[in-house]
Design a protein around this motif. Sequence first.
Motif, PDB file in Angstrom:
ATOM      1  N   VAL A 143      40.197  12.601  87.436  1.00  0.00           N
ATOM      2  CA  VAL A 143      41.657  12.442  87.513  1.00  0.00           C
ATOM      3  C   VAL A 143      42.203  11.890  86.202  1.00  0.00           C
ATOM      4  O   VAL A 143      43.237  12.359  85.697  1.00  0.00           O
ATOM      5  CB  VAL A 143      42.026  11.523  88.695  1.00  0.00           C
ATOM      6  CG1 VAL A 143      43.512  11.162  88.656  1.00  0.00           C
ATOM      7  CG2 VAL A 143      41.688  12.192  90.016  1.00  0.00           C
ATOM      8  N   THR A 196      44.808  13.857  83.845  1.00  0.00           N
ATOM      9  CA  THR A 196      46.101  13.219  83.580  1.00  0.00           C
ATOM     10  C   THR A 196      46.381  13.177  82.082  1.00  0.00           C
ATOM     11  O   THR A 196      47.511  13.396  81.634  1.00  0.00           O
ATOM     12  CB  THR A 196      46.114  11.790  84.153  1.00  0.00           C
ATOM     13  OG1 THR A 196      45.831  11.845  85.549  1.00  0.00           O
ATOM     14  CG2 THR A 196      47.469  11.128  83.956  1.00  0.00           C
ATOM     15  N   THR A 216      47.734  16.529  80.844  1.00  0.00           N
ATOM     16  CA  THR A 216      49.015  17.040  81.354  1.00  0.00           C
ATOM     17  C   THR A 216      50.140  16.803  80.355  1.00  0.00           C
ATOM     18  O   THR A 216      51.258  17.294  80.547  1.00  0.00           O
ATOM     19  CB  THR A 216      49.386  16.365  82.694  1.00  0.00           C
ATOM     20  OG1 THR A 216      49.373  14.942  82.529  1.00  0.00           O
ATOM     21  CG2 THR A 216      48.416  16.764  83.784  1.00  0.00           C
ATOM     22  N   LEU A 249      45.236  18.590  89.293  1.00  0.00           N
ATOM     23  CA  LEU A 249      45.551  17.232  89.762  1.00  0.00           C
ATOM     24  C   LEU A 249      46.222  17.281  91.132  1.00  0.00           C
ATOM     25  O   LEU A 249      45.884  16.507  92.037  1.00  0.00           O
ATOM     26  CB  LEU A 249      46.498  16.545  88.770  1.00  0.00           C
ATOM     27  CG  LEU A 249      45.871  15.758  87.618  1.00  0.00           C
ATOM     28  CD1 LEU A 249      46.963  15.269  86.684  1.00  0.00           C
ATOM     29  CD2 LEU A 249      45.055  14.592  88.144  1.00  0.00           C
ATOM     30  N   TYR A 250      47.172  18.203  91.275  1.00  0.00           N
ATOM     31  CA  TYR A 250      47.888  18.303  92.554  1.00  0.00           C
ATOM     32  C   TYR A 250      46.941  18.703  93.679  1.00  0.00           C
ATOM     33  O   TYR A 250      47.033  18.199  94.799  1.00  0.00           O
ATOM     34  CB  TYR A 250      49.026  19.324  92.431  1.00  0.00           C
ATOM     35  CG  TYR A 250      49.798  19.495  93.716  1.00  0.00           C
ATOM     36  CD1 TYR A 250      50.720  18.548  94.129  1.00  0.00           C
ATOM     37  CD2 TYR A 250      49.576  20.601  94.535  1.00  0.00           C
ATOM     38  CE1 TYR A 250      51.415  18.687  95.318  1.00  0.00           C
ATOM     39  CE2 TYR A 250      50.259  20.762  95.728  1.00  0.00           C
ATOM     40  CZ  TYR A 250      51.177  19.794  96.116  1.00  0.00           C
ATOM     41  OH  TYR A 250      51.845  19.936  97.295  1.00  0.00           O
ATOM     42  N   GLN A 304      44.945  15.390  94.582  1.00  0.00           N
ATOM     43  CA  GLN A 304      45.610  14.219  95.162  1.00  0.00           C
ATOM     44  C   GLN A 304      46.934  14.500  95.877  1.00  0.00           C
ATOM     45  O   GLN A 304      47.459  13.619  96.541  1.00  0.00           O
ATOM     46  CB  GLN A 304      45.841  13.169  94.070  1.00  0.00           C
ATOM     47  CG  GLN A 304      44.534  12.581  93.527  1.00  0.00           C
ATOM     48  CD  GLN A 304      44.759  11.330  92.701  1.00  0.00           C
ATOM     49  OE1 GLN A 304      45.878  11.045  92.273  1.00  0.00           O
ATOM     50  NE2 GLN A 304      43.706  10.570  92.482  1.00  0.00           N
ATOM     51  N   LYS A 305      47.499  15.696  95.720  1.00  0.00           N
ATOM     52  CA  LYS A 305      48.710  16.099  96.437  1.00  0.00           C
ATOM     53  C   LYS A 305      49.889  15.139  96.214  1.00  0.00           C
ATOM     54  O   LYS A 305      50.694  14.902  97.127  1.00  0.00           O
ATOM     55  CB  LYS A 305      48.439  16.180  97.951  1.00  0.00           C
ATOM     56  CG  LYS A 305      47.302  17.107  98.340  1.00  0.00           C
ATOM     57  CD  LYS A 305      47.643  18.547  98.106  1.00  0.00           C
ATOM     58  CE  LYS A 305      46.534  19.476  98.575  1.00  0.00           C
ATOM     59  NZ  LYS A 305      46.775  20.874  98.227  1.00  0.00           N
ATOM     60  N   LYS A 306      49.998  14.582  95.017  1.00  0.00           N
ATOM     61  CA  LYS A 306      51.129  13.691  94.760  1.00  0.00           C
ATOM     62  C   LYS A 306      52.420  14.493  94.671  1.00  0.00           C
ATOM     63  O   LYS A 306      52.476  15.533  94.014  1.00  0.00           O
ATOM     64  CB  LYS A 306      50.906  12.904  93.475  1.00  0.00           C
ATOM     65  CG  LYS A 306      49.903  11.772  93.632  1.00  0.00           C
ATOM     66  CD  LYS A 306      49.904  10.862  92.415  1.00  0.00           C
ATOM     67  CE  LYS A 306      48.940   9.705  92.606  1.00  0.00           C
ATOM     68  NZ  LYS A 306      48.937   8.800  91.426  1.00  0.00           N
ATOM     69  N   LYS A 307      53.461  13.973  95.315  1.00  0.00           N
ATOM     70  CA  LYS A 307      54.709  14.720  95.429  1.00  0.00           C
ATOM     71  C   LYS A 307      55.309  15.033  94.066  1.00  0.00           C
ATOM     72  O   LYS A 307      55.824  16.134  93.835  1.00  0.00           O
ATOM     73  CB  LYS A 307      55.710  13.926  96.266  1.00  0.00           C
ATOM     74  CG  LYS A 307      56.967  14.703  96.583  1.00  0.00           C
ATOM     75  CD  LYS A 307      57.857  13.939  97.544  1.00  0.00           C
ATOM     76  CE  LYS A 307      59.111  14.763  97.877  1.00  0.00           C
ATOM     77  NZ  LYS A 307      59.998  14.033  98.822  1.00  0.00           N
ATOM     78  N   GLU A 308      55.248  14.056  93.126  1.00  0.00           N
ATOM     79  CA  GLU A 308      55.875  14.279  91.827  1.00  0.00           C
ATOM     80  C   GLU A 308      55.198  15.410  91.068  1.00  0.00           C
ATOM     81  O   GLU A 308      55.844  16.145  90.313  1.00  0.00           O
ATOM     82  CB  GLU A 308      55.870  12.995  90.989  1.00  0.00           C
ATOM     83  CG  GLU A 308      54.505  12.411  90.691  1.00  0.00           C
ATOM     84  CD  GLU A 308      54.070  11.365  91.704  1.00  0.00           C
ATOM     85  OE1 GLU A 308      53.304  10.459  91.332  1.00  0.00           O
ATOM     86  OE2 GLU A 308      54.487  11.477  92.868  1.00  0.00           O
ATOM     87  N   TRP A 309      53.900  15.571  91.264  1.00  0.00           N
ATOM     88  CA  TRP A 309      53.199  16.674  90.601  1.00  0.00           C
ATOM     89  C   TRP A 309      53.628  18.005  91.211  1.00  0.00           C
ATOM     90  O   TRP A 309      53.784  19.001  90.507  1.00  0.00           O
ATOM     91  CB  TRP A 309      51.689  16.488  90.716  1.00  0.00           C
ATOM     92  CG  TRP A 309      51.175  15.323  89.936  1.00  0.00           C
ATOM     93  CD1 TRP A 309      51.775  14.737  88.846  1.00  0.00           C
ATOM     94  CD2 TRP A 309      49.974  14.588  90.167  1.00  0.00           C
ATOM     95  NE1 TRP A 309      51.025  13.691  88.396  1.00  0.00           N
ATOM     96  CE2 TRP A 309      49.898  13.569  89.178  1.00  0.00           C
ATOM     97  CE3 TRP A 309      48.947  14.673  91.098  1.00  0.00           C
ATOM     98  CZ2 TRP A 309      48.858  12.668  89.102  1.00  0.00           C
ATOM     99  CZ3 TRP A 309      47.892  13.781  91.018  1.00  0.00           C
ATOM    100  CH2 TRP A 309      47.849  12.784  90.036  1.00  0.00           C
TER     101      TRP A 309
END
Length: 545
Positions: A430, A434, A437, A453-454, A457-462
């Motif tokens: 990760v 990062t 990116t 990355l998404y 970790q499925k982070k909303k901002e990504w």
Amino acid sequence: MALRLFLFLSFCSLGWAVSEGHLQFLLQQGQVDSVLQLTQNPHQTPLSTTVLRSLALSLLKQGMQTRDPETQLLTLFGAAVSCNEQACEILEIGLKSPFLPMQLLAVQGVARLQLDRSEDVLVKAMGSPFFMVRLEALEQLANLHNPIVLSLAEALFCKAPLPLLLSYPSILAKVGTKPAIMKLRRFLTDPSLELRVAALLHMHSLAREDLLPYIRSKLLSASLPEQEAAAFLVGSLGDNHLLAPLQTLASSKDLFVRLSAADALLHLGEEKAFRIIQREVEKKNCYAISLLGKWQDPLSHLPTLLQDQQAHVRINALLAALHMGVSLPIPLCKEVLLQDPKQTLMTSQHSPGTCLVSLASTPTYTIPSSLLPAALESDLSIKEKILTHLHRQDPPAFFSLADAVVKARREELLPTLMALLQEDGSPDAVEWLTRYTDTLGAPFIRNTCLLTLYRIQKKKEWGVMLREWAKEKNQTFFLQLEQKGSHKDRYLLSPEQTSGLLIQIFETFAAERDPEGIQMLLEGIALGHPKNRYVLAGLLLRATE
């Protein structure tokens, strides 16, 4: 009816919400664009799964009704990636196309669906006027162990020229029935040496003791390539009754027969046979060096060979070390991974009996254009194996070389690199992703890392950043035809770099089956490049399963 349709279209133009029943009516009337327009209306309630599926199927049917071959090809690709039973009808239409790429893609799409009716459709494809389509359908049927494969194969290959006839033994081996094995045995006496060797080697996959007498007969009374292949088979099948003829072959004047016999004797526990390989290794023979990867070298030649001044010696020593699963020298790995395929390729050189292999570093301009796709494919495969090995055995070295790959813009290695990092999913992976990116001047690298990355970790901002980039690029045309390495996939659709990444982003959000992912697909269909809509329709169909 006309008045009703006029009123519905008027509602659409005014931005009013339309009921599900009315939407289905519009689709039945072929008003796909009107329904797509409604999907962008903020007042319209989200479409149900039923309507979404109808919309996707309507788009695919519309694509196949056009007269533009490129649009039809994209539609077939969309049907193939949909993994939906109803899309099989679209693929069947593709089998009636007068164009080879469409028929080939249709066959591959039908096989991918793995439906009960797939075999019937593949049998129909055997009526194609294109030999490549019939061969692909036949191989898919052989994989499914269809009972009529043998008769279809005999009809297909009865007048085939030798280069294509070499595919016949592999199909017979896949079928594996008694009649198929009898036919395979007959090839052992064929006038063509290439066909005799191919038949011998495909007997290996059957692993049947009743075939040993036929293999034994080739050990001492056949041509040199057949002796090489027969020795290889005897060793891999573990026939200890043939030590004497193998020892005779180990003294052959032919290098490849000697090495193959030594390899077979080692399989049978005769450790003294390693001296034969050792003598050739000391002469820096690349075929012998590559064989070191199969056996523990008591004199440990590899460290010296890996430092040799000759590039072809170092490369084959690296191949041996890779097969042995030992640590690899990082400078040499870096040298190979960063090699520009536009300048130099690692090509495989096979022995006459095709059992032994060595690598050579070959200037790209010297490779005939007809052989270049296969050479590029082989070069990439070797580099991918090195990356995979380092990821499993030496993580610090892996991340160091991953840095070098990105900085050198060896972007053909990015798909494998990203798959390994996604599989890893560790904090180190990760952190590495990062960091890249924010790579300036390299949007493909930046967004590829962001997508990985998404996925981890499925982070909303990504997800928001990926959607924004996809919207920005939604006018990019998705696909182009690109020649591949083997006869089977020579006409497959291959995405360009940016468009391939776009497809991956759409696929990722489609797989989540959430409202935002569905809406992203609908926006891509409604507002993106008009020809892309047929591929996206296939993804939409898959998302509604």
